[in-house]
Scaffold this motif. Structure first.
Motif, short mmCIF file in Angstrom:
data_model
loop_
_atom_site.label_atom_id
_atom_site.label_comp_id
_atom_site.label_asym_id
_atom_site.label_seq_id
_atom_site.Cartn_x
_atom_site.Cartn_y
_atom_site.Cartn_z
N GLN A 63 0.83 -1.20 0.00
CA GLN A 63 0.00 0.00 0.00
C GLN A 63 0.86 1.25 0.00
O GLN A 63 0.57 2.22 -0.70
CB GLN A 63 -0.94 -0.01 1.20
CG GLN A 63 -1.88 1.16 1.26
CD GLN A 63 -2.85 1.07 2.42
OE1 GLN A 63 -2.96 0.05 3.07
NE2 GLN A 63 -3.54 2.15 2.69
N LYS A 66 2.28 2.02 -3.40
CA LYS A 66 1.24 2.56 -4.28
C LYS A 66 0.90 4.01 -3.95
O LYS A 66 0.44 4.75 -4.81
CB LYS A 66 -0.02 1.69 -4.17
CG LYS A 66 0.18 0.30 -4.76
CD LYS A 66 -0.90 -0.68 -4.38
CE LYS A 66 -2.28 -0.26 -4.77
NZ LYS A 66 -3.29 -1.31 -4.49
N LYS A 67 1.15 4.43 -2.71
CA LYS A 67 0.81 5.78 -2.29
C LYS A 67 2.04 6.66 -2.08
O LYS A 67 1.94 7.75 -1.50
CB LYS A 67 -0.03 5.73 -1.02
CG LYS A 67 -1.37 5.07 -1.23
CD LYS A 67 -2.32 5.42 -0.14
CE LYS A 67 -3.72 4.95 -0.48
NZ LYS A 67 -4.50 5.96 -1.15
N LEU A 80 2.26 1.21 -10.90
CA LEU A 80 3.12 0.08 -10.52
C LEU A 80 2.58 -1.19 -11.17
O LEU A 80 1.40 -1.48 -11.07
CB LEU A 80 3.17 -0.08 -9.00
CG LEU A 80 3.85 1.06 -8.25
CD1 LEU A 80 3.70 0.87 -6.75
CD2 LEU A 80 5.30 1.17 -8.65
N CYS A 102 9.94 -3.06 -6.66
CA CYS A 102 8.86 -2.40 -7.38
C CYS A 102 9.21 -2.36 -8.86
O CYS A 102 10.37 -2.16 -9.24
CB CYS A 102 8.66 -0.97 -6.87
SG CYS A 102 8.10 -0.89 -5.17
N THR A 104 7.70 -0.97 -12.85
CA THR A 104 6.80 -0.11 -13.61
C THR A 104 7.29 -0.02 -15.05
O THR A 104 8.43 -0.37 -15.36
CB THR A 104 6.71 1.31 -13.01
OG1 THR A 104 5.63 2.01 -13.64
CG2 THR A 104 8.00 2.10 -13.21
N GLU A 113 9.50 4.34 -4.40
CA GLU A 113 8.44 3.41 -4.05
C GLU A 113 8.99 2.21 -3.29
O GLU A 113 8.42 1.77 -2.29
CB GLU A 113 7.68 2.98 -5.31
CG GLU A 113 6.78 4.04 -5.88
CD GLU A 113 7.49 5.19 -6.61
OE1 GLU A 113 6.82 6.17 -6.97
OE2 GLU A 113 8.72 5.12 -6.83
#
Length: 160
Positions: A63, A66-67, A80, A102, A104, A113
């Motif tokens: 989480q 993602k934030k 992501l 992570c 992307t 991230e």
């Protein structure tokens, strides 16, 4: 070398990545939580009242990744494509090793991230266990590897 998050007048600004092309990018970060042996035993035995400590820390880390753009003021919001979080309990040294990766495909990287995921995993471990071990510490949060983008690949230990 100059900082990218300051303009020509030295003011903080968000970097404009609109001219950059999307590319596959991966970053891996690590950190650790030091805890008492009894705390590690409780984690392994799922003996804490708050529940499955590692599962909660893993979800919190995902989480957080993602934030990240909501937590770090000049980060971009990026899609992501994958976040993995792993824990290794080292009973001999009273340590929980944390690794987050992570991925992307975007015009900017995912180092922040991955670092945020590790940091929040450590904070969550502390929160879940503080009732039995207020002396825990979170340390050595750092980038291990990054790949993709104009900067190419970077690996800890490979720097000059």
């Amino acid at each position: 070398m100059s900082l990218t998050h300051t303009d020509q007048n030295g003011h903080a600004h968000m970097v404009d990545v609109s001219a950059k092309t999307d590319s596959a990018r991966v970053a891996r970060a690590s950190g650790r939580v030091r805890a008492a042996p009894a705390t590690l035993a409780l984690i392994c035995d799922n003996g804490l009242k708050k529940g499955d400590v590692l599962a909660v820390a893993r979800i919190a880390a995902i989480q957080a990744a993602k934030k990240c753009w909501e937590l770090i003021p000049l980060c971009h919001q990026i899609p992501l494509s994958g976040v993995t979080v792993e824990f290794e309990l080292d009973h001999d040294n009273g340590t929980i090793h944390i690794q987050a990766q992570c991925k992307t495909t975007a015009p900017t990287g995912v180092e922040m991230e991955a670092l945020t995921a590790v940091s929040v995993a450590g904070l969550t471990l502390y929160d879940m266990c503080k009732a039995v071990d207020r002396g825990m510490s979170i340390d050595t949060v750092r980038l291990e590897t990054k790949s993709g983008g104009a900067g190419g690949d970077w690996h800890r230990g490979a720097q000059a």
